[in-house]
Design a protein around this motif. Structure first.
Motif, PDB file in Angstrom:
ATOM      1  N   THR A 172       0.825  -1.207   0.000  1.00  0.00           N
ATOM      2  CA  THR A 172       0.000   0.000   0.000  1.00  0.00           C
ATOM      3  C   THR A 172       0.857   1.253   0.000  1.00  0.00           C
ATOM      4  O   THR A 172       0.617   2.194  -0.773  1.00  0.00           O
ATOM      5  N   LEU A 194      -8.957  -2.066  -2.269  1.00  0.00           N
ATOM      6  CA  LEU A 194      -8.811  -2.540  -0.896  1.00  0.00           C
ATOM      7  C   LEU A 194      -9.333  -3.965  -0.751  1.00  0.00           C
ATOM      8  O   LEU A 194      -8.673  -4.813  -0.127  1.00  0.00           O
ATOM      9  N   ALA A 255      -4.086  -2.394   5.984  1.00  0.00           N
ATOM     10  CA  ALA A 255      -4.200  -1.581   4.775  1.00  0.00           C
ATOM     11  C   ALA A 255      -4.635  -0.156   5.104  1.00  0.00           C
ATOM     12  O   ALA A 255      -4.074   0.814   4.573  1.00  0.00           O
ATOM     13  N   SER A 259      -2.333   3.294   4.577  1.00  0.00           N
ATOM     14  CA  SER A 259      -2.769   4.329   3.642  1.00  0.00           C
ATOM     15  C   SER A 259      -2.635   5.733   4.218  1.00  0.00           C
ATOM     16  O   SER A 259      -2.736   6.720   3.478  1.00  0.00           O
ATOM     17  N   THR A 342     -12.458   0.823   5.089  1.00  0.00           N
ATOM     18  CA  THR A 342     -12.715   1.269   3.715  1.00  0.00           C
ATOM     19  C   THR A 342     -12.828   2.783   3.657  1.00  0.00           C
ATOM     20  O   THR A 342     -12.303   3.429   2.741  1.00  0.00           O
ATOM     21  N   TYR A 345      -9.327   4.203   4.121  1.00  0.00           N
ATOM     22  CA  TYR A 345      -8.498   3.899   2.952  1.00  0.00           C
ATOM     23  C   TYR A 345      -8.844   4.813   1.780  1.00  0.00           C
ATOM     24  O   TYR A 345      -7.964   5.410   1.160  1.00  0.00           O
TER      25      TYR A 345
END
Length: 366
Positions: A172, A194, A255, A259, A342, A345
Motif C-alpha cells: 500500500t 482494498l 491496509a 494508507s 474502507t 483507505y
C-alpha cells in the motif's frame, strides 16, 4: 457494420483482478518461498523430534534364569537376558553388561534383585506391585502438552498474520510513494482495490496456515501419534477457520493504517497498534494458558478468539455451541472494521505528503 463497446468491469471482477495480482506477486518472491519452506520444515522437525524424544524409553536389561524369565517377560520396562544359572547372572552384573539380575528367592515374594553397587531403583519400581488408581476427574491433557499446543497456536497466528499483514501495508505504501496508486485508481475503484488486497493476502495467509495444519497432521500420522491427532484434529480445523476470518479483520486494519502515510520510513509508526493486536494473543496464552477465566474471555474477544477458542476446544473446556457463537462475533466485528477501514483507505489513499490523521481520512469526501 456495428461495433459493440465492451461492458464496464464489475466491482467483483476488478476485486478478483487485484487479488490475483497480490497473490502472484507474493508467491513469486524468493523470501516468501524460503520462509514458508523453513516454517513447514520446522513444524515437521518439531513433531518428529518430539516423537523421538518422547519415545526414548529403552527397556532396562536384566539377567534372568529359567525360574524368573516368565515373570520378567510380563513386566514393562525390563528386557530379560536369559542365562544358565546364578553364577552366570552374577558375572553379567559384575561386568556391567546388565543393570541387575533377577533371581529366585526363598522369601515371601519369591524373587530377589542382584545389583553391582547399589539398588537399581528403576528395576525395583518395575517389579513393585501398585494398587489400582481411579481418577474421578481425569485431566484431558498434561501441563506440558497444554503449554505446547497453546504456544503453537499463538506462534502460528502471530507469524502468519504479521508476515502477510506487513506485506499488505508495504504494498500500500509503495503504491502511494511511487504514485502507482493514481494509475490503479483510474481503472479500479478504491473499494475494489482494498477488497482485492484483503482477499488476495487472506488467500495467501490461509494457504500458509492450512499447509502448516496439513504438515502437522502428516507428521503426527507418520510418527504414530494417532492418539494426539484424535484430540488435536478438531481444534486444528477450527483454528484454520478462525484464522481466515481473523486475518481478514487484521488485513483491513493493516491496509487502512498504511494508507495514512506516503513513505516507507513512516509505516512503522502507524502499524504499531495493529502489531500489538497481532502479538497479544501469543503473550496471553504464554502467560495464562492454564487460567480458565482468561482463556474463556480470550475465546470471545475478536482479536484473540483465533487463538483462544481453538485452545479451549483442544483442552475440552468449550461447549459445542461456543465456537459457533465466537465465530459469529468475530465475523460481525470483521465486517464493521472493514466498513471503517474502507472509509479511511478511500479518504487517504490519494493524499500525499504529511501523515493523514484518522479523523481527516474519515471526514474526506470520496
Amino acid at each position: 457494420m456495428s461495433t459493440q463497446r465492451p461492458s464496464a468491469p464489475t466491482p467483483w471482477s476488478t476485486t478478483l483482478l487485484v487479488a490475483e495480482r497480490e497473490i502472484t506477486t507474493q508467491v513469486r518472491t524468493k523470501s516468501f518461498l524460503v520462509s514458508t519452506a523453513i516454517t513447514l520444515g520446522a513444524v515437521l522437525a518439531a513433531i518428529v523430534g518430539g516423537a523421538l524424544l518422547g519415545g526414548d524409553d529403552d527397556a532396562t536389561r536384566v539377567a534372568v534364569v529359567s525360574q524368573t524369565a516368565s515373570v520378567v517377560e510380563q513386566v514393562d520396562g525390563l528386557e530379560p537376558v536369559l542365562v544358565a544359572d546364578e553364577d552366570a547372572a552374577r558375572s553379567l552384573v559384575a561386568d556391567e553388561e546388565v543393570e541387575a539380575a533377577i533371581l529366585p528367592d526363598a522369601g515371601v515374594i519369591g524373587l530377589k534383585v542382584l545389583a553391582r553397587t547399589s539398588a537399581p531403583a528403576d528395576v525395583v519400581a518395575a517389579l513393585s506391585v501398585s494398587p489400582p488408581v481411579e481418577v474421578i476427574e481425569p485431566d484431558a491433557t498434561s501441563d506440558d502438552l497444554r503449554m505446547l499446543v497453546s504456544l503453537a497456536f499463538g506462534m502460528v497466528f502471530m507469524m502468519s498474520a504479521m508476515g502477510s499483514g506487513s506485506m499488505v501495508a508495504q504494498n500500500t505504501v509503495q503504491e502511494k510513494q511511487t504514485r502507482i496508486v493514481e494509475i490503479l485508481l483510474s481503472a479500479v475503484p478504491a473499494r475494489s482495490l482494498l477488497a482485492g488486497k484483503i482477499l488476495g493476502n487472506s488467500v495467501v495467509a490461509f494457504g500458509q496456515t492450512a499447509s502448516i495444519a496439513a504438515v502437522s497432521v502428516i507428521g503426527l500420522v507418520v510418527t504414530g501419534q494417532d492418539d494426539l491427532l484424535g484430540v488435536l484434529g478438531a481444534a486444528l480445523v477450527w483454528f484454520v477457520v478462525f484464522f481466515l476470518v481473523g486475518f481478514v479483520l487484521l488485513a483491513a486494519i493493516f491496509a487502512a493504517s498504511a494508507s495514512l502515510v506516503a513513505r516507507l520510513e513512516d509505516v512503522g509508526s502507524v502499524l504499531t497498534p495493529v502489531m500489538m493486536l497481532t502479538m497479544f494473543p501469543y503473550f496471553l496464552v504464554l502467560i495464562f494458558n492454564d487460567n480458565a477465566v482468561v482463556m474463556t474471555v480470550m475465546s470471545y474477544v475478536p482479536f484473540s478468539a483465533t487463538v483462544g477458542m481453538p485452545v479451549r476446544l483442544f483442552l475440552g473446556e468449550a461447549m459445542w455451541w461456543e465456537p459457533l457463537l465466537s465465530l459469529v462475533l468475530l465475523a460481525a466485528t470483521a465486517f464493521g472494521v472493514i466498513l471503517v477501514a474502507t472509509r479511511i483507505y478511500t479518504g487517504s489513499l490519494l493524499r500525499m505528503g504529511a501523515r493523514v490523521t484518522v479523523r481527516d481520512a474519515l471526514r474526506a469526501e470520496v
